[in-house]
Write an enzyme that holds these catalytic residues in place. Structure first.
Site, PDB file in Angstrom:
ATOM      1  N   ASN A 150       3.846   5.854   3.694  1.00  0.00           N
ATOM      2  CA  ASN A 150       3.406   5.520   3.009  1.00  0.00           C
ATOM      3  C   ASN A 150       2.151   4.572   3.299  1.00  0.00           C
ATOM      4  O   ASN A 150       0.987   4.713   2.556  1.00  0.00           O
ATOM      5  CB  ASN A 150       4.245   4.023   2.276  1.00  0.00           C
ATOM      6  N   THR A 230      18.256   6.315   6.039  1.00  0.00           N
ATOM      7  CA  THR A 230      17.997   6.738   7.478  1.00  0.00           C
ATOM      8  C   THR A 230      18.195   5.512   8.489  1.00  0.00           C
ATOM      9  O   THR A 230      18.788   5.771   9.684  1.00  0.00           O
ATOM     10  CB  THR A 230      16.548   6.995   7.749  1.00  0.00           C
ATOM     11  N   GLU A 248      13.526  -2.032   8.924  1.00  0.00           N
ATOM     12  CA  GLU A 248      12.872  -2.947   8.076  1.00  0.00           C
ATOM     13  C   GLU A 248      12.707  -1.740   6.956  1.00  0.00           C
ATOM     14  O   GLU A 248      12.196  -0.502   6.981  1.00  0.00           O
ATOM     15  CB  GLU A 248      11.291  -2.523   7.816  1.00  0.00           C
ATOM     16  N   CYS A 282       7.188  -0.800  -0.147  1.00  0.00           N
ATOM     17  CA  CYS A 282       8.615  -1.269   0.033  1.00  0.00           C
ATOM     18  C   CYS A 282       8.244  -2.647  -0.455  1.00  0.00           C
ATOM     19  O   CYS A 282       9.532  -2.889  -1.209  1.00  0.00           O
ATOM     20  CB  CYS A 282       9.456  -1.055   1.486  1.00  0.00           C
ATOM     21  N   GLU A 460       9.953  -9.123  11.624  1.00  0.00           N
ATOM     22  CA  GLU A 460       8.960  -8.949  12.155  1.00  0.00           C
ATOM     23  C   GLU A 460       7.705  -9.832  12.081  1.00  0.00           C
ATOM     24  O   GLU A 460       8.624 -10.898  11.296  1.00  0.00           O
ATOM     25  CB  GLU A 460       8.241  -6.940  11.974  1.00  0.00           C
TER      26      GLU A 460
HETATM   27  P1  NDP Z   1      12.647   7.521   6.172  1.00  0.00           P
HETATM   28  O1  NDP Z   1      13.721   7.326   6.240  1.00  0.00           O
HETATM   29  O2  NDP Z   1      12.833   9.194   5.360  1.00  0.00           O
HETATM   30  O3  NDP Z   1      11.712   8.278   7.307  1.00  0.00           O
HETATM   31  C1  NDP Z   1      10.788   6.958   8.527  1.00  0.00           C
HETATM   32  C2  NDP Z   1      10.839   7.739   9.585  1.00  0.00           C
HETATM   33  O4  NDP Z   1      11.795   8.099   9.895  1.00  0.00           O
HETATM   34  C3  NDP Z   1       9.889   8.119   9.756  1.00  0.00           C
HETATM   35  O5  NDP Z   1       9.184   8.852  11.000  1.00  0.00           O
HETATM   36  C4  NDP Z   1      11.209   9.521   9.836  1.00  0.00           C
HETATM   37  O6  NDP Z   1      10.660  11.083  10.104  1.00  0.00           O
HETATM   38  C5  NDP Z   1      11.942   9.227  10.586  1.00  0.00           C
HETATM   39  N1  NDP Z   1      13.293   9.646  11.195  1.00  0.00           N
HETATM   40  C6  NDP Z   1      14.234  10.522   9.155  1.00  0.00           C
HETATM   41  N2  NDP Z   1      15.261  11.186  10.386  1.00  0.00           N
HETATM   42  C7  NDP Z   1      15.376  10.510  11.371  1.00  0.00           C
HETATM   43  C8  NDP Z   1      16.520   9.646  12.798  1.00  0.00           C
HETATM   44  N3  NDP Z   1      17.136  10.714  12.315  1.00  0.00           N
HETATM   45  N4  NDP Z   1      15.949   9.032  13.716  1.00  0.00           N
HETATM   46  C9  NDP Z   1      14.905   8.902  13.659  1.00  0.00           C
HETATM   47  N5  NDP Z   1      13.821   9.242  12.748  1.00  0.00           N
HETATM   48  C10 NDP Z   1      14.082   9.922  11.765  1.00  0.00           C
HETATM   49  O7  NDP Z   1      11.109   7.226   5.417  1.00  0.00           O
HETATM   50  P2  NDP Z   1      10.209   7.653   4.427  1.00  0.00           P
HETATM   51  O8  NDP Z   1       9.219   7.864   5.669  1.00  0.00           O
HETATM   52  O9  NDP Z   1      10.189   8.766   3.193  1.00  0.00           O
HETATM   53  O10 NDP Z   1       9.706   6.320   4.271  1.00  0.00           O
HETATM   54  C11 NDP Z   1      10.126   5.516   2.310  1.00  0.00           C
HETATM   55  C12 NDP Z   1      11.120   4.769   2.877  1.00  0.00           C
HETATM   56  O11 NDP Z   1      10.352   3.705   3.794  1.00  0.00           O
HETATM   57  C13 NDP Z   1      11.322   3.686   1.643  1.00  0.00           C
HETATM   58  O12 NDP Z   1      13.171   3.859   1.234  1.00  0.00           O
HETATM   59  C14 NDP Z   1      10.524   2.461   1.662  1.00  0.00           C
HETATM   60  O13 NDP Z   1      11.500   1.441   1.289  1.00  0.00           O
HETATM   61  C15 NDP Z   1      10.594   1.975   3.293  1.00  0.00           C
HETATM   62  N6  NDP Z   1      10.328   1.071   3.762  1.00  0.00           N
HETATM   63  C16 NDP Z   1      10.166   0.065   3.761  1.00  0.00           C
HETATM   64  C17 NDP Z   1       9.028  -0.990   4.790  1.00  0.00           C
HETATM   65  C18 NDP Z   1       9.690  -2.452   5.018  1.00  0.00           C
HETATM   66  O14 NDP Z   1       9.338  -3.238   5.608  1.00  0.00           O
HETATM   67  N7  NDP Z   1      11.128  -2.047   4.699  1.00  0.00           N
HETATM   68  C19 NDP Z   1       7.542  -0.892   4.404  1.00  0.00           C
HETATM   69  C20 NDP Z   1       7.553   0.341   4.123  1.00  0.00           C
HETATM   70  C21 NDP Z   1       8.628   1.576   3.483  1.00  0.00           C
HETATM   71  P3  NDP Z   1       9.687  12.052   9.244  1.00  0.00           P
HETATM   72  O15 NDP Z   1       9.374  11.551   8.459  1.00  0.00           O
HETATM   73  O16 NDP Z   1       9.278  13.295  10.225  1.00  0.00           O
HETATM   74  O17 NDP Z   1      10.861  12.652   8.422  1.00  0.00           O
END
Ligand code: NDP
Length: 479
Positions: A150, A230, A248, A282, A460
């Site tokens: 995002n 995740t 996070e 988020c 963080e």
């Molecule tokens: P995901 O959980 O799908 O993915 C996040 C990252 O983790 C990506 O790089 C993804 O790779 C990777 N990933 C997925 N599966 C695994 C695994 N089994 N082991 C290790 N890494 C893995 O989230 P999104 O990318 O869809 O992002 C959206 C989410 O992030 C929302 O829920 C949002 O709320 C949260 N978010 C939280 C924030 C915070 O600070 N609390 C800030 C911004 C977003 P790939 O994309 O290649 O699958």
């Protein structure tokens, strides 16, 4: 455009020569290929990081600081190029990438480049025992950083910069959906003089490449931002290896509006906190609770303002809402709009896909406001992460506090009121890692950032991040 892994300061293809398509959300077309990296690539990245660690961890703070600040300057010099690349990869308006994403990525490097020179440890004199304790804060070694799609470069660098500043070497993976700016960062790191192997960027799927980083027995800490499911999976994999974890995760943040607030300011900010970055932040205030006495007025004014937001191509300077990040994500958000209606939610505006002329295959959706009959419906409880907000009236402070806290998440909360006592009462009782009063997403990088409940563990930001990326060691000297 073909993206490559950045390992030991070099750009290279994945060992298996397997690739993944990269989509442009503004037109739905494939515009490049990214490595589908395997365990072997991650192992190579780890070995390169391990080799670099001894020297980098012993590099003076002044030198580490100089390199990080140089990266920041080079990012600023290339603001246009990076903003356009981020927009093309993610679908966000170029203007947003130019004013928020890339400047913040540069700030992350500058901030932690400076912060490390001020990072101090404690000493404790054991009075009466003739002993002195001091605490060393040593880098962990090789750490893993995994970030979402995002705010691609913004969140990627929010992890990498403190990890490097603290003297660690890094194996990092950006989201496979938005890998471009992380790829471009490699060149800048070389130009800034970051020694080879200190930062390694491996591209690929979360379930394989990300998983390989988390599973690697010698990558001792994982800093992850992404979805809650995740995060739970990563915690399960990492816990038996006793890894340090910073998670996070998702949010479902309340935006609580009292009648005594500064109305115009609240309205302007609420449009932003609802729909900035297509609602894919988020921290977006996706549940809006409005005091009953101003509910009808707010509803009319808010909907009128939302209808004026322009959904458009990310490159157009007057675009307010760009494209959503991917087709599957667009489908997920549309599903929630359907679910809301099945649960007697009333769509006050939006709700439809937008067919942009010449970009009919792009992932565009109208900003959507849904009036919900109860705070317990699914659209009020589950994270949608798109341009959709819910609206509900409340009558008392106790009632709204209860509704605000009655979700599994606890990332941020926004409160609009001019009553100081209420501010104090509510901000201490809201279950959230961050409470904004009469503002939204105002960030001071020194402050702790993170969530409670299903929004994550750890913080963080500022010295919290430097503490995460170091191991404290107490030394006790008897004299
Ligand atoms: P995901 O959980 O799908 O993915 C996040 C990252 O983790 C990506 O790089 C993804 O790779 C990777 N990933 C997925 N599966 C695994 C695994 N089994 N082991 C290790 N890494 C893995 O989230 P999104 O990318 O869809 O992002 C959206 C989410 O992030 C929302 O829920 C949002 O709320 C949260 N978010 C939280 C924030 C915070 O600070 N609390 C800030 C911004 C977003 P790939 O994309 O290649 O699958």
């Amino acid at each position: 455009m073909t993206i490559q892994n950045y390992i030991n300061g070099n750009f290279q293809n994945p060992i298996s020569n397997a690739w993944i398509d990269n989509y442009n959300p503004s037109n739905g077309e494939i515009y490049g290929q990214i490595p589908n990296s395997s365990t072997k690539d991650v192992e190579q990245a780890y070995q390169s990081a391990k080799s670099a660690f001894k020297s980098w961890s012993q590099t003076s703070l002044e030198e580490r600081s100089r390199v990080l600040i140089r990266i920041s300057e080079l990012l600023e010099d290339q603001l246009d190029r990076f903003a356009k690349a981020e927009s093309k990869d993610n679908g966000k308006p170029v203007a947003l990438a130019k004013t928020v994403d890339i400047p913040r990525a540069a700030s992350n490097f500058r901030f932690f480049g400076n912060a490390i020179t001020q990072f101090a440890s404690e000493s404790h004199e054991s009075v009466g025992h003739n002993a002195m304790n001091y605490t060393l804060r040593q880098p962990i070694g090789v750490v893993g950083c995994i970030s979402p799609w995002n705010l691609p470069l913004y969140l990627f660098t929010w992890k990498i910069a403190p990890a490097l500043a603290a003297g660690n070497c890094v194996v990092a993976k950006p989201s496979e959906i938005t890998p471009m700016t992380a790829y471009l960062l490699g060149d800048i790191c070389n130009e800034a003089g970051l020694p080879k192997g200190v930062l390694n960027i491996v591209h690929g799927l979360g379930s394989t490449t990300g998983q390989a980083i988390v599973e690697h027995p010698d990558i001792k800490a994982i800093s992850f931002t992404g979805g809650t499911a995740t995060g739970a999976h990563i915690a399960r994999v990492a816990a038996p290896m006793f890894k340090k974890l910073s998670l996070e995760l998702g949010g479902k943040n309340p935006n609580i509006i009292f009648a005594d607030c500064d109305y115009d300011d609240m309205l302007n900010t609420t449009v932003r906190s609802s729909f900035a970055n297509q609602g894919q932040i988020c921290l977006c205030g996706s549940r809006i609770f409005v005091e009953a006495t101003i509910y009808d007025k707010f509803k009319i004014d808010f909907v009128e303002r939302v209808k004026r937001l322009k959904v458009g191509h990310p490159s157009d300077s007057d675009t307010d809402i760009g494209a959503l990040v991917s087709q599957p994500h667009l489908e997920k958000v549309k599903d929630y709009i359907r679910i809301a209606q099945e649960e007697d939610g009333k769509v006050l505006c939006g709700g439809q896909e937008v067919n942009l002329k010449n970009f009919e295959n792009g992932y565009y959706l109208e900003p959507t406001v849904i009036e919900v009959p109860t705070d317990e419906c699914r659209v009020n409880q589950e994270e949608i992460f798109g341009p959709v907000v819910t609206l509900m009236p409340f009558h008392t402070e106790e009632e709204v506090l209860q509704m605000a806290n009655k979700v599994k998440y606890g990332l941020s909360a926004t409160l609009w009121t001019n009553d100081l006592k209420r501010t104090m009462r509510m901000s201490s009782q809201l279950q959230a890692g961050i409470v904004w009063v009469n503002t939204w997403m105002m960030r001071d990088l020194r402050t702790p950032f993170g969530g409670v409940k299903a929004s994550g563990v750890g913080r963080e930001g500022g010295f919290e991040a430097l503490r995460f990326f170091t191991e404290p060691k107490n030394v006790c000297i008897k004299y």
